[in-house]
Design a protein around this motif. Structure first.
Motif, PDB file in Angstrom:
ATOM      1  N   PHE A 190      -0.354  -2.335   8.629  1.00  0.00           N
ATOM      2  CA  PHE A 190      -1.693  -1.944   8.191  1.00  0.00           C
ATOM      3  C   PHE A 190      -2.693  -2.841   8.905  1.00  0.00           C
ATOM      4  CE2 PHE A 190       1.315  -1.295   4.808  1.00  0.00           C
ATOM      5  CZ  PHE A 190       1.002  -0.048   4.293  1.00  0.00           C
ATOM      6  N   HIS A 191      -3.946  -2.428   8.957  1.00  0.00           N
ATOM      7  CA  HIS A 191      -4.974  -3.362   9.408  1.00  0.00           C
ATOM      8  C   HIS A 191      -6.291  -3.037   8.731  1.00  0.00           C
ATOM      9  CE1 HIS A 191      -5.725  -0.241  12.483  1.00  0.00           C
ATOM     10  NE2 HIS A 191      -6.917  -0.762  12.593  1.00  0.00           N
ATOM     11  N   SER A 192      -7.140  -4.049   8.717  1.00  0.00           N
ATOM     12  CA  SER A 192      -8.434  -3.962   8.059  1.00  0.00           C
ATOM     13  C   SER A 192      -9.485  -4.412   9.068  1.00  0.00           C
ATOM     14  CB  SER A 192      -8.427  -4.853   6.815  1.00  0.00           C
ATOM     15  OG  SER A 192      -9.597  -4.677   6.077  1.00  0.00           O
ATOM     16  N   PRO A 193     -10.011  -3.462   9.870  1.00  0.00           N
ATOM     17  CA  PRO A 193     -10.919  -3.832  10.961  1.00  0.00           C
ATOM     18  C   PRO A 193     -12.203  -4.495  10.480  1.00  0.00           C
ATOM     19  CG  PRO A 193     -10.734  -1.434  10.748  1.00  0.00           C
ATOM     20  CD  PRO A 193      -9.809  -2.031   9.761  1.00  0.00           C
ATOM     21  N   GLY A 194     -12.600  -5.533  11.214  1.00  0.00           N
ATOM     22  CA  GLY A 194     -13.868  -6.204  10.938  1.00  0.00           C
ATOM     23  C   GLY A 194     -13.919  -6.976   9.641  1.00  0.00           C
ATOM     24  N   CYS A 195     -12.779  -7.402   9.147  1.00  0.00           N
ATOM     25  CA  CYS A 195     -12.752  -8.080   7.853  1.00  0.00           C
ATOM     26  C   CYS A 195     -11.962  -9.385   7.960  1.00  0.00           C
ATOM     27  CB  CYS A 195     -12.089  -7.164   6.837  1.00  0.00           C
ATOM     28  SG  CYS A 195     -12.388  -7.657   5.157  1.00  0.00           S
TER      29      CYS A 195
END
Length: 107
Positions: free
Chosen positions: A84-89
């Motif tokens: 998973f990834h959480s862009p800009g965080c």
């Protein structure tokens, strides 16, 4: 009929059973470069790895829901991982809901 004290102890124990024990998953953050037209950016990947024979990852919440998460939950067998990834965080906390309960990891 149970006495009030016995009932209270039973309910307290039942409420704690979900909190006792080891998490069936491991969560790691790994940064990798992402080449875009704006230059090289760093992307932090969230790797959820199974530590039991089988576990289903139902959902992931990053920073108490304040960050968008991309990727999908799935069933994992021992040693397999989901990405998973959480862009800009900047990730400080991840809560993973599985078929064995919810588990929170702080970074």
């Amino acid at each position: 009929m149970l006495k009030p004290a016995t009932l209270l102890m039973t309910l307290t124990f039942a409420g704690l059973t979900g909190c006792v024990g080891e998490s069936p998953i491991e969560v790691e953050l790994k940064s990798s470069p992402y080449f875009s037209p704006m230059g090289v950016l760093s992307v932090t990947g969230i790797y959820v790895t199974a530590k039991v024979d089988e576990v289903k990852v139902r959902s992931i919440e990053v920073n108490r829901g304040n960050c968008k998460v991309t990727g999908e939950g799935k069933s994992l067998k021992f040693g397999q991982h989901a990405y998973f990834h959480s862009p800009g965080c900047e990730i400080k906390e991840i809560e993973v809901e599985t078929d064995e309960g919810s588990f929170t990891f702080s970074f």
